[in-house]
Scaffold this motif. Structure first.
Motif, PDB file in Angstrom:
ATOM      1  N   ASP A  88       0.845  -1.199   0.000  1.00  0.00           N
ATOM      2  CA  ASP A  88       0.000   0.000   0.000  1.00  0.00           C
ATOM      3  C   ASP A  88       0.879   1.248   0.000  1.00  0.00           C
ATOM      4  OD1 ASP A  88      -2.295  -1.595   0.291  1.00  0.00           O
ATOM      5  OD2 ASP A  88      -2.320  -1.369   2.475  1.00  0.00           O
ATOM      6  N   LEU A  89       1.835   1.275   0.921  1.00  0.00           N
ATOM      7  CA  LEU A  89       2.664   2.464   1.105  1.00  0.00           C
ATOM      8  C   LEU A  89       3.641   2.676  -0.041  1.00  0.00           C
ATOM      9  CD1 LEU A  89       3.148   2.095   4.918  1.00  0.00           C
ATOM     10  CD2 LEU A  89       2.136   4.092   3.813  1.00  0.00           C
ATOM     11  N   LYS A  90       4.159   1.570  -0.595  1.00  0.00           N
ATOM     12  CA  LYS A  90       5.080   1.718  -1.731  1.00  0.00           C
ATOM     13  C   LYS A  90       4.362   2.298  -2.938  1.00  0.00           C
ATOM     14  CE  LYS A  90       8.844  -1.496  -0.898  1.00  0.00           C
ATOM     15  NZ  LYS A  90       9.466  -2.768  -1.284  1.00  0.00           N
ATOM     16  N   SER A  91       3.069   1.989  -3.073  1.00  0.00           N
ATOM     17  CA  SER A  91       2.327   2.502  -4.229  1.00  0.00           C
ATOM     18  C   SER A  91       1.807   3.920  -3.975  1.00  0.00           C
ATOM     19  CB  SER A  91       1.183   1.564  -4.607  1.00  0.00           C
ATOM     20  OG  SER A  91       0.243   1.506  -3.560  1.00  0.00           O
ATOM     21  N   ASN A  92       1.743   4.340  -2.701  1.00  0.00           N
ATOM     22  CA  ASN A  92       1.285   5.688  -2.373  1.00  0.00           C
ATOM     23  C   ASN A  92       1.919   6.101  -1.051  1.00  0.00           C
ATOM     24  OD1 ASN A  92       0.028   8.047  -1.661  1.00  0.00           O
ATOM     25  ND2 ASN A  92      -2.053   7.261  -1.780  1.00  0.00           N
ATOM     26  N   ASN A  93       3.072   6.779  -1.119  1.00  0.00           N
ATOM     27  CA  ASN A  93       3.826   7.062   0.104  1.00  0.00           C
ATOM     28  C   ASN A  93       3.306   8.262   0.900  1.00  0.00           C
ATOM     29  OD1 ASN A  93       4.779   9.170  -1.400  1.00  0.00           O
ATOM     30  ND2 ASN A  93       6.891   8.479  -1.468  1.00  0.00           N
ATOM     31  N   THR A  94       2.113   8.755   0.528  1.00  0.00           N
ATOM     32  CA  THR A  94       1.480   9.786   1.357  1.00  0.00           C
ATOM     33  C   THR A  94       0.239   9.231   2.065  1.00  0.00           C
ATOM     34  OG1 THR A  94       0.078  10.648  -0.427  1.00  0.00           O
ATOM     35  CG2 THR A  94       2.266  11.647  -0.175  1.00  0.00           C
ATOM     36  N   LEU A  95       0.023   7.937   1.953  1.00  0.00           N
ATOM     37  CA  LEU A  95      -1.147   7.309   2.585  1.00  0.00           C
ATOM     38  C   LEU A  95      -1.200   7.652   4.066  1.00  0.00           C
ATOM     39  CD1 LEU A  95      -1.547   3.595   1.410  1.00  0.00           C
ATOM     40  CD2 LEU A  95      -3.250   5.410   1.329  1.00  0.00           C
ATOM     41  N   GLY A  96      -2.374   8.041   4.526  1.00  0.00           N
ATOM     42  CA  GLY A  96      -2.586   8.267   5.943  1.00  0.00           C
ATOM     43  C   GLY A  96      -2.294   9.675   6.424  1.00  0.00           C
ATOM     44  N   GLN A  97      -1.631  10.482   5.612  1.00  0.00           N
ATOM     45  CA  GLN A  97      -1.249  11.826   6.075  1.00  0.00           C
ATOM     46  C   GLN A  97      -2.473  12.685   6.402  1.00  0.00           C
ATOM     47  OE1 GLN A  97       1.493  13.458   3.174  1.00  0.00           O
ATOM     48  NE2 GLN A  97       3.134  12.090   3.804  1.00  0.00           N
ATOM     49  N   ASP A  98      -3.463  12.683   5.533  1.00  0.00           N
ATOM     50  CA  ASP A  98      -4.669  13.491   5.767  1.00  0.00           C
ATOM     51  C   ASP A  98      -5.461  12.955   6.955  1.00  0.00           C
ATOM     52  OD1 ASP A  98      -3.954  15.020   3.598  1.00  0.00           O
ATOM     53  OD2 ASP A  98      -5.449  14.174   2.249  1.00  0.00           O
ATOM     54  N   GLU A  99      -5.484  11.608   7.097  1.00  0.00           N
ATOM     55  CA  GLU A  99      -6.215  10.995   8.210  1.00  0.00           C
ATOM     56  C   GLU A  99      -5.563  11.357   9.547  1.00  0.00           C
ATOM     57  OE1 GLU A  99      -7.262   8.817   4.524  1.00  0.00           O
ATOM     58  OE2 GLU A  99      -5.377   9.534   5.350  1.00  0.00           O
ATOM     59  N   ILE A 100      -4.232  11.339   9.581  1.00  0.00           N
ATOM     60  CA  ILE A 100      -3.518  11.710  10.810  1.00  0.00           C
ATOM     61  C   ILE A 100      -3.799  13.174  11.147  1.00  0.00           C
ATOM     62  CG2 ILE A 100      -1.256  11.990  11.911  1.00  0.00           C
ATOM     63  CD1 ILE A 100      -0.295   9.655  10.003  1.00  0.00           C
ATOM     64  N   ARG A 101      -3.742  14.033  10.131  1.00  0.00           N
ATOM     65  CA  ARG A 101      -4.040  15.458  10.349  1.00  0.00           C
ATOM     66  C   ARG A 101      -5.441  15.630  10.938  1.00  0.00           C
ATOM     67  NH1 ARG A 101      -5.293  17.934   5.130  1.00  0.00           N
ATOM     68  NH2 ARG A 101      -7.217  16.860   5.654  1.00  0.00           N
ATOM     69  N   ASP A 102      -6.421  14.964  10.338  1.00  0.00           N
ATOM     70  CA  ASP A 102      -7.803  15.097  10.792  1.00  0.00           C
ATOM     71  C   ASP A 102      -7.975  14.543  12.206  1.00  0.00           C
ATOM     72  OD1 ASP A 102      -8.311  16.254   8.346  1.00  0.00           O
ATOM     73  OD2 ASP A 102      -9.338  14.497   7.518  1.00  0.00           O
ATOM     74  N   ASP A 103      -7.308  13.414  12.506  1.00  0.00           N
ATOM     75  CA  ASP A 103      -7.371  12.833  13.849  1.00  0.00           C
ATOM     76  C   ASP A 103      -6.776  13.785  14.880  1.00  0.00           C
ATOM     77  OD1 ASP A 103      -8.548  10.543  12.843  1.00  0.00           O
ATOM     78  OD2 ASP A 103      -6.720   9.330  12.921  1.00  0.00           O
ATOM     79  N   LEU A 104      -5.651  14.388  14.550  1.00  0.00           N
ATOM     80  CA  LEU A 104      -5.004  15.322  15.479  1.00  0.00           C
ATOM     81  C   LEU A 104      -5.867  16.564  15.699  1.00  0.00           C
ATOM     82  CD1 LEU A 104      -1.286  15.083  14.324  1.00  0.00           C
ATOM     83  CD2 LEU A 104      -2.241  14.290  16.500  1.00  0.00           C
ATOM     84  N   ASN A 105      -6.451  17.074  14.634  1.00  0.00           N
ATOM     85  CA  ASN A 105      -7.318  18.239  14.777  1.00  0.00           C
ATOM     86  C   ASN A 105      -8.542  17.905  15.628  1.00  0.00           C
ATOM     87  OD1 ASN A 105      -5.839  20.266  13.557  1.00  0.00           O
ATOM     88  ND2 ASN A 105      -6.547  19.717  11.512  1.00  0.00           N
ATOM     89  N   GLY A 106      -9.041  16.677  15.498  1.00  0.00           N
ATOM     90  CA  GLY A 106     -10.141  16.228  16.352  1.00  0.00           C
ATOM     91  C   GLY A 106      -9.700  16.181  17.805  1.00  0.00           C
ATOM     92  N   TYR A 107      -8.506  15.672  18.028  1.00  0.00           N
ATOM     93  CA  TYR A 107      -7.963  15.584  19.386  1.00  0.00           C
ATOM     94  C   TYR A 107      -7.817  16.969  20.006  1.00  0.00           C
ATOM     95  CZ  TYR A 107      -4.619  14.795  23.165  1.00  0.00           C
ATOM     96  OH  TYR A 107      -3.994  14.782  24.382  1.00  0.00           O
ATOM     97  N   PHE A 108      -7.264  17.915  19.245  1.00  0.00           N
ATOM     98  CA  PHE A 108      -7.030  19.260  19.770  1.00  0.00           C
ATOM     99  C   PHE A 108      -8.276  20.148  19.710  1.00  0.00           C
ATOM    100  CE2 PHE A 108      -2.548  18.138  18.714  1.00  0.00           C
ATOM    101  CZ  PHE A 108      -2.038  18.246  20.001  1.00  0.00           C
ATOM    102  N   GLY A 109      -9.298  19.708  18.982  1.00  0.00           N
ATOM    103  CA  GLY A 109     -10.559  20.434  18.945  1.00  0.00           C
ATOM    104  C   GLY A 109     -10.531  21.683  18.084  1.00  0.00           C
ATOM    105  N   ASP A 110      -9.721  21.653  17.028  1.00  0.00           N
ATOM    106  CA  ASP A 110      -9.652  22.814  16.124  1.00  0.00           C
ATOM    107  C   ASP A 110      -9.220  22.321  14.750  1.00  0.00           C
ATOM    108  OD1 ASP A 110      -9.137  25.087  14.663  1.00  0.00           O
ATOM    109  OD2 ASP A 110      -7.714  25.945  16.081  1.00  0.00           O
ATOM    110  N   SER A 111     -10.135  22.381  13.778  1.00  0.00           N
ATOM    111  CA  SER A 111      -9.841  21.831  12.456  1.00  0.00           C
ATOM    112  C   SER A 111      -8.793  22.627  11.691  1.00  0.00           C
ATOM    113  CB  SER A 111     -11.123  21.739  11.630  1.00  0.00           C
ATOM    114  OG  SER A 111     -11.631  23.040  11.413  1.00  0.00           O
ATOM    115  N   SER A 112      -8.389  23.784  12.217  1.00  0.00           N
ATOM    116  CA  SER A 112      -7.388  24.587  11.500  1.00  0.00           C
ATOM    117  C   SER A 112      -6.025  24.621  12.198  1.00  0.00           C
ATOM    118  CB  SER A 112      -7.894  26.020  11.318  1.00  0.00           C
ATOM    119  OG  SER A 112      -7.954  26.681  12.575  1.00  0.00           O
ATOM    120  N   PHE A 113      -5.862  23.861  13.287  1.00  0.00           N
ATOM    121  CA  PHE A 113      -4.602  23.905  14.035  1.00  0.00           C
ATOM    122  C   PHE A 113      -3.482  23.167  13.304  1.00  0.00           C
ATOM    123  CE2 PHE A 113      -2.069  22.053  17.748  1.00  0.00           C
ATOM    124  CZ  PHE A 113      -1.160  23.096  17.744  1.00  0.00           C
ATOM    125  N   ILE A 114      -3.714  21.903  12.981  1.00  0.00           N
ATOM    126  CA  ILE A 114      -2.716  21.129  12.243  1.00  0.00           C
ATOM    127  C   ILE A 114      -3.051  21.270  10.764  1.00  0.00           C
ATOM    128  CG2 ILE A 114      -1.655  18.874  11.858  1.00  0.00           C
ATOM    129  CD1 ILE A 114      -1.211  19.997  14.712  1.00  0.00           C
TER     130      ILE A 114
END
Length: 125
Positions: A88-114
């Motif tokens: 998966d990662l070799k075919s798309n080495n940016t996999l998960g980046q947007d999901e991690i960003r969204d998860d972190l913003n959910g954790y911090f409670g601000d969609s524009s922080f990360i």
């Protein structure tokens, strides 16, 4: 909804590039791809923070608690990357980046922080 390219709407002067794990590599076990071998992603991750977010003063690099949040970043990164196989990662080495960003913003409670999460280096074993 989340802005998939949030960094482009915030000027460079208002972005802070935070190196997770003090810029050191993390070794993350990958999902089994069926070849009978254990595979690992060796990854360095940079989190781009929005200095204009109200959360920056509380959670940013100059806050008194900054060091406490490195483990939060790492746990979300590991949780996401370990969902993928080496293929998966070799075919798309940016996999998960947007999901991690969204998860972190959910954790911090601000969609524009990360603004973004990027793998500054990624290798596979």
């Amino acid at each position: 909804g989340s802005d998939a390219d949030g960094a482009s709407t915030v000027g460079v002067e208002n972005q802070y590039l935070y190196k997770v794990n003090a810029g050191e590599s993390m070794n993350i076990n990958l999902k089994d791809n069926g070849d009978g071998k254990d595979h690992v992603a060796v990854v360095k991750v940079t989190v781009t923070m929005n200095k204009t977010s109200e959360k920056y003063a509380t959670f940013g690099p100059d806050s008194e608690n900054a060091g406490n949040y490195d483990d939060v970043y790492k746990s979300y990164i590991i949780q996401e990357i370990s969902k993928y196989t080496i293929d998966d990662l070799k075919s798309n080495n940016t996999l998960g980046q947007d999901e991690i960003r969204d998860d972190l913003n959910g954790y911090f409670g601000d969609s524009s922080f990360i603004l973004s999460v990027s793998y500054s280096e990624i290798m596979y074993q």
